[in-house]
Design an enzyme around this catalytic site. Structure first.
Site, PDB file in Angstrom:
ATOM      1  N   LEU A  95      -5.857  57.012 -44.807  1.00  9.28           N
ATOM      2  CA  LEU A  95      -5.373  56.189 -45.929  1.00  9.28           C
ATOM      3  C   LEU A  95      -5.527  56.895 -47.268  1.00  9.28           C
ATOM      4  O   LEU A  95      -4.976  56.455 -48.278  1.00  9.28           O
ATOM      5  CB  LEU A  95      -6.156  54.864 -45.978  1.00  9.28           C
ATOM      6  N   SER A 140       4.984  55.257 -46.325  1.00  8.21           N
ATOM      7  CA  SER A 140       5.334  54.303 -47.377  1.00  8.21           C
ATOM      8  C   SER A 140       6.827  54.016 -47.457  1.00  8.21           C
ATOM      9  O   SER A 140       7.659  54.891 -47.203  1.00  8.21           O
ATOM     10  CB  SER A 140       4.874  54.893 -48.712  1.00  8.21           C
ATOM     11  N   GLU A 142       8.294  53.934 -50.109  1.00  5.78           N
ATOM     12  CA  GLU A 142       8.810  54.847 -51.143  1.00  5.78           C
ATOM     13  C   GLU A 142       9.606  55.993 -50.523  1.00  5.78           C
ATOM     14  O   GLU A 142      10.379  56.657 -51.207  1.00  5.78           O
ATOM     15  CB  GLU A 142       7.654  55.421 -51.968  1.00  5.78           C
ATOM     16  N   TYR A 164       5.704  61.448 -55.363  1.00  8.83           N
ATOM     17  CA  TYR A 164       4.897  60.714 -54.377  1.00  8.83           C
ATOM     18  C   TYR A 164       5.712  60.458 -53.111  1.00  8.83           C
ATOM     19  O   TYR A 164       5.256  60.716 -51.991  1.00  8.83           O
ATOM     20  CB  TYR A 164       4.418  59.393 -54.995  1.00  8.83           C
ATOM     21  N   ASN A 193       5.163  47.490 -50.000  1.00 11.85           N
ATOM     22  CA  ASN A 193       4.070  47.170 -50.944  1.00 11.85           C
ATOM     23  C   ASN A 193       3.197  46.035 -50.414  1.00 11.85           C
ATOM     24  O   ASN A 193       3.714  45.010 -49.979  1.00 11.85           O
ATOM     25  CB  ASN A 193       4.632  46.722 -52.294  1.00 11.85           C
ATOM     26  N   HIS A 194       1.891  46.234 -50.484  1.00  8.61           N
ATOM     27  CA  HIS A 194       0.982  45.146 -50.116  1.00  8.61           C
ATOM     28  C   HIS A 194      -0.171  45.110 -51.106  1.00  8.61           C
ATOM     29  O   HIS A 194      -0.676  46.136 -51.543  1.00  8.61           O
ATOM     30  CB  HIS A 194       0.503  45.295 -48.667  1.00  8.61           C
TER      31      HIS A 194
HETATM   32  P1  NAP Z   1      -5.742  53.253 -53.203  1.00  7.95           P
HETATM   33  O1  NAP Z   1      -6.378  51.930 -53.475  1.00  7.95           O
HETATM   34  O2  NAP Z   1      -5.199  54.048 -54.336  1.00  7.95           O
HETATM   35  O3  NAP Z   1      -6.819  54.156 -52.418  1.00  7.95           O
HETATM   36  C1  NAP Z   1      -6.647  55.531 -52.232  1.00  7.95           C
HETATM   37  C2  NAP Z   1      -7.878  56.115 -51.561  1.00  7.95           C
HETATM   38  O4  NAP Z   1      -7.691  57.532 -51.377  1.00  7.95           O
HETATM   39  C3  NAP Z   1      -9.173  55.962 -52.369  1.00  7.95           C
HETATM   40  O5  NAP Z   1     -10.219  55.642 -51.471  1.00  7.95           O
HETATM   41  C4  NAP Z   1      -9.375  57.358 -52.951  1.00  7.95           C
HETATM   42  O6  NAP Z   1     -10.715  57.684 -53.210  1.00  7.95           O
HETATM   43  C5  NAP Z   1      -8.878  58.213 -51.784  1.00  7.95           C
HETATM   44  N1  NAP Z   1      -8.578  59.599 -52.164  1.00  7.95           N
HETATM   45  C6  NAP Z   1      -7.654  60.015 -53.053  1.00  7.95           C
HETATM   46  N2  NAP Z   1      -7.658  61.351 -53.113  1.00  7.95           N
HETATM   47  C7  NAP Z   1      -8.598  61.796 -52.215  1.00  7.95           C
HETATM   48  C8  NAP Z   1      -9.075  63.087 -51.822  1.00  7.95           C
HETATM   49  N3  NAP Z   1      -8.600  64.202 -52.350  1.00  7.95           N
HETATM   50  N4  NAP Z   1     -10.033  63.157 -50.871  1.00  7.95           N
HETATM   51  C9  NAP Z   1     -10.540  62.037 -50.348  1.00  7.95           C
HETATM   52  N5  NAP Z   1     -10.156  60.796 -50.681  1.00  7.95           N
HETATM   53  C10 NAP Z   1      -9.192  60.685 -51.614  1.00  7.95           C
HETATM   54  O7  NAP Z   1      -4.564  53.094 -52.140  1.00  7.95           O
HETATM   55  P2  NAP Z   1      -4.234  51.881 -51.117  1.00  7.95           P
HETATM   56  O8  NAP Z   1      -3.371  50.904 -51.811  1.00  7.95           O
HETATM   57  O9  NAP Z   1      -5.485  51.434 -50.454  1.00  7.95           O
HETATM   58  O10 NAP Z   1      -3.282  52.620 -50.076  1.00  7.95           O
HETATM   59  C11 NAP Z   1      -3.824  53.295 -48.945  1.00  7.95           C
HETATM   60  C12 NAP Z   1      -2.805  54.302 -48.439  1.00  7.95           C
HETATM   61  O11 NAP Z   1      -1.608  53.636 -48.083  1.00  7.95           O
HETATM   62  C13 NAP Z   1      -2.403  55.384 -49.441  1.00  7.95           C
HETATM   63  O12 NAP Z   1      -2.152  56.559 -48.716  1.00  7.95           O
HETATM   64  C14 NAP Z   1      -1.102  54.852 -50.029  1.00  7.95           C
HETATM   65  O13 NAP Z   1      -0.308  55.920 -50.520  1.00  7.95           O
HETATM   66  C15 NAP Z   1      -0.502  54.191 -48.792  1.00  7.95           C
HETATM   67  N6  NAP Z   1       0.403  53.081 -49.038  1.00  7.95           N
HETATM   68  C16 NAP Z   1      -0.004  52.034 -49.805  1.00  7.95           C
HETATM   69  C17 NAP Z   1       0.844  50.956 -49.980  1.00  7.95           C
HETATM   70  C18 NAP Z   1       0.426  49.769 -50.812  1.00  7.95           C
HETATM   71  O14 NAP Z   1       1.310  48.999 -51.191  1.00  7.95           O
HETATM   72  N7  NAP Z   1      -0.860  49.574 -51.079  1.00  7.95           N
HETATM   73  C19 NAP Z   1       2.105  50.947 -49.355  1.00  7.95           C
HETATM   74  C20 NAP Z   1       2.464  52.035 -48.566  1.00  7.95           C
HETATM   75  C21 NAP Z   1       1.598  53.092 -48.398  1.00  7.95           C
HETATM   76  P3  NAP Z   1     -11.419  57.453 -54.665  1.00  7.95           P
HETATM   77  O15 NAP Z   1     -12.010  56.074 -54.592  1.00  7.95           O
HETATM   78  O16 NAP Z   1     -12.417  58.544 -54.691  1.00  7.95           O
HETATM   79  O17 NAP Z   1     -10.342  57.577 -55.707  1.00  7.95           O
HETATM   80  N1  GDD Z   2       2.728  49.855 -62.269  1.00  3.69           N
HETATM   81  C1  GDD Z   2       3.626  49.191 -63.019  1.00  3.69           C
HETATM   82  N2  GDD Z   2       3.290  48.842 -64.307  1.00  3.69           N
HETATM   83  N3  GDD Z   2       4.836  48.892 -62.495  1.00  3.69           N
HETATM   84  C2  GDD Z   2       5.708  48.204 -63.264  1.00  3.69           C
HETATM   85  C3  GDD Z   2       5.414  47.810 -64.577  1.00  3.69           C
HETATM   86  C4  GDD Z   2       4.143  48.156 -65.120  1.00  3.69           C
HETATM   87  O1  GDD Z   2       3.818  47.860 -66.269  1.00  3.69           O
HETATM   88  N4  GDD Z   2       6.494  47.148 -65.060  1.00  3.69           N
HETATM   89  C5  GDD Z   2       7.416  47.120 -64.097  1.00  3.69           C
HETATM   90  N5  GDD Z   2       6.953  47.777 -62.999  1.00  3.69           N
HETATM   91  C6  GDD Z   2       7.703  48.007 -61.761  1.00  3.69           C
HETATM   92  C7  GDD Z   2       7.785  49.492 -61.392  1.00  3.69           C
HETATM   93  O2  GDD Z   2       8.815  50.137 -62.143  1.00  3.69           O
HETATM   94  C8  GDD Z   2       8.077  49.386 -59.910  1.00  3.69           C
HETATM   95  O3  GDD Z   2       9.479  49.272 -59.720  1.00  3.69           O
HETATM   96  C9  GDD Z   2       7.414  48.077 -59.460  1.00  3.69           C
HETATM   97  O4  GDD Z   2       7.026  47.413 -60.673  1.00  3.69           O
HETATM   98  C10 GDD Z   2       6.189  48.270 -58.566  1.00  3.69           C
HETATM   99  O5  GDD Z   2       5.336  49.210 -59.156  1.00  3.69           O
HETATM  100  P1  GDD Z   2       3.830  49.468 -58.617  1.00  3.69           P
HETATM  101  O6  GDD Z   2       3.096  48.186 -58.508  1.00  3.69           O
HETATM  102  O7  GDD Z   2       3.237  50.539 -59.470  1.00  3.69           O
HETATM  103  O8  GDD Z   2       4.052  49.961 -57.108  1.00  3.69           O
HETATM  104  P2  GDD Z   2       5.054  51.024 -56.460  1.00  3.69           P
HETATM  105  O9  GDD Z   2       6.121  50.247 -55.741  1.00  3.69           O
HETATM  106  O10 GDD Z   2       5.488  52.048 -57.427  1.00  3.69           O
HETATM  107  O11 GDD Z   2       4.127  51.767 -55.415  1.00  3.69           O
HETATM  108  C11 GDD Z   2       3.239  51.045 -54.539  1.00  3.69           C
HETATM  109  O12 GDD Z   2       3.906  50.700 -53.351  1.00  3.69           O
HETATM  110  C12 GDD Z   2       4.329  51.815 -52.544  1.00  3.69           C
HETATM  111  C13 GDD Z   2       5.046  51.252 -51.313  1.00  3.69           C
HETATM  112  O13 GDD Z   2       6.393  51.055 -51.621  1.00  3.69           O
HETATM  113  C14 GDD Z   2       2.037  51.954 -54.284  1.00  3.69           C
HETATM  114  O14 GDD Z   2       1.045  51.227 -53.606  1.00  3.69           O
HETATM  115  C15 GDD Z   2       2.416  53.143 -53.430  1.00  3.69           C
HETATM  116  O15 GDD Z   2       1.221  53.873 -53.061  1.00  3.69           O
HETATM  117  C16 GDD Z   2       3.111  52.619 -52.159  1.00  3.69           C
HETATM  118  O16 GDD Z   2       3.476  53.672 -51.318  1.00  3.69           O
END
Ligand code: NAP
Ligand code: GDD
Length: 343
Positions: A95, A140, A142, A164, A193-194
């Site tokens: 992750l 993702s 993305e 990314y 996104n979650h």
């Molecule tokens: P997050 O809250 O940003 O957590 C990222 C984690 O990665 C943190 O524990 C961070 O550690 C660790 N990390 C970053 N760089 C590292 C490195 N060089 N070595 C070791 N650990 C490192 O992300 P999340 O929302 O839980 O998402 C988990 C994964 O799912 C990510 O790969 C993200 O891209 C992917 N993803 C997320 C979503 C979403 O909507 N949440 C959707 C699709 C995919 P620190 O605490 O030290 O910063």
């Molecule tokens: N962050 C942010 N801040 N986003 C904004 C804002 C703002 O002030 N205003 C509008 N947005 C819009 C962004 O342009 C984007 O289209 C949308 O809100 C969601 O932005 P984020 O919440 O930053 O998430 P993300 O979709 O770019 O990325 C997240 O979801 C991906 C899965 O699709 C991250 O969790 C990624 O790690 C993950 O892979």
């Protein structure tokens, strides 16, 4: 929280030995939910953490004592090999990543190293230590980026729109490649996104829920956002970590889209969140062109039919409940901070 020194583990196992899981990114949003879930399932849970001058273990503080933490870094191949050969996990959940899309334009090379090549480093460690270890890659939505087809399935072609997204496409294909080249049980979860109360405050849902709580309680005046027309398929992180685990319990490894199938705009999100506390969002929200992205994605909506049919997975928390859950959690936290005079 203490971090373990390397200890080599006994390789002999009985049928009563608990399953061992290693989570990279355990300090992140998903890492914390997944660790809780695996503990409930009876797993021995290990987490990889990187060195930092200040500990950022808030999300896993409540399970301290039930998990084991180990220092390693996605940038350091040897540290990952050592970690995997010491822990000898049955399952690895990768992750860890640089996960914030705007940062990927500011630091495209570092994002490629962490989010792209980091996956190969974990897979290489598995290949060298034990190809029987099962592997989950956090891919993702993305990756779909400027897609034509809506909703997106496992067969939809990728068109990533950020460094990314490009790095995640690499991570996805290297996972598929190690599965096909070395017969490793490797799965790629294409998660939309979650969100949750544990979401980082830079992501839009948490930025909004935190601001709504602060505005309601009188410690903030307004909220600046970027593109209000941007739309996403938003689900609840607690539901999505269940899907990760289910993927690794199947007879055969595969890739799965995990999504709700519904799309909402940032404007819908803002309206729901402000309405929940009885405020009119139009009085507080302004837009700032500095928050617009160099390239946006507009059609992200997933079709999780394969996950529903093969994994029996479906989301349990809908979008309005998710928004209310996040606003309520921030209201409680901000109120506590005001009472403790931290704000
Ligand atoms: P997050 O809250 O940003 O957590 C990222 C984690 O990665 C943190 O524990 C961070 O550690 C660790 N990390 C970053 N760089 C590292 C490195 N060089 N070595 C070791 N650990 C490192 O992300 P999340 O929302 O839980 O998402 C988990 C994964 O799912 C990510 O790969 C993200 O891209 C992917 N993803 C997320 C979503 C979403 O909507 N949440 C959707 C699709 C995919 P620190 O605490 O030290 O910063
Ligand atoms: N962050 C942010 N801040 N986003 C904004 C804002 C703002 O002030 N205003 C509008 N947005 C819009 C962004 O342009 C984007 O289209 C949308 O809100 C969601 O932005 P984020 O919440 O930053 O998430 P993300 O979709 O770019 O990325 C997240 O979801 C991906 C899965 O699709 C991250 O969790 C990624 O790690 C993950 O892979």
């Amino acid at each position: 929280m203490s971090i373990n020194q390397p200890v080599s583990r006994q390789k002999s196992e009985s049928k009563d030995t608990p399953r061992r899981a290693l989570i990279t990114g355990i300090t992140g949003q998903d890492g914390a939910y997944l660790a809780e879930f695996l503990l409930e399932m009876g797993y021995e849970v290990h987490g990889m953490v990187r060195r930092s001058s200040t500990e950022s273990f808030d999300r896993i503080e409540h399970i301290h004592g039930h998990i084991e933490l180990h220092q390693a870094d996605l940038l350091d191949q040897l540290s990952i090999i050592t970690l995997i050969s010491d822990v000898r996990p049955h399952e690895v959940y990768n992750l860890a990543a640089q996960s914030f899309v705007p940062t990927s334009w500011l630091q495209p090379l570092l994002t490629g190293e962490f989010t792209g090549l980091g996956v190969t480093r974990v897979l290489e460690a598995i290949r060298l230590v034990d190809t029987g270890i099962r592997f989950y890659q956090a891919s993702s939505s993305e990756m779909f980026g400027a897609v034509d087809e809506e909703p997106q399935t496992e067969a939809t072609p990728f068109y990533p729109r950020s460094p990314y997204g490009v790095a995640k496409v690499y991570g996805h294909w290297i996972t598929v490649n190690y599965r096909e080249s070395y017969d490793i049980f490797a799965c790629s979860g294409m998660l939309f996104n979650h969100e949750s109360p544990r979401r980082g405050k830079e992501f839009v849902t948490r930025k909004v829920s935190d601001a709504v709580a602060r505005i309601k309680l009188g410690v903030q005046d307004s909220l600046s956002l970027g593109n209000l027309d941007a739309a996403r398929d938003w689900g609840y992180a607690g539901d999505y970590v269940r899907a990760m685990w289910l993927m690794l319990q199947q007879d055969k490894p595969s890739d799965y889209v995990i999504a709700t199938g519904e799309k909402h705009t940032v404007r819908d999100l803002v309206e729901l969140a402000f309405n929940h506390v009885g405020l009119d969002w139009q009085k507080y929200v302004c837009t700032d062109p500095k928050l617009l992205r160099p390239a946006e994605v507009n059609k992200l909506r997933g079709d999780a039919t394969k996950a529903r049919n093969e994994l029996g997975w479906r989301p349990e928390v809908d979008f309005p409940s998710l928004v209310r859950m996040m606003v309520d959690a921030d209201l409680e936290r901000v109120e506590r901070e005001i009472n403790e005079q931290k704000l």
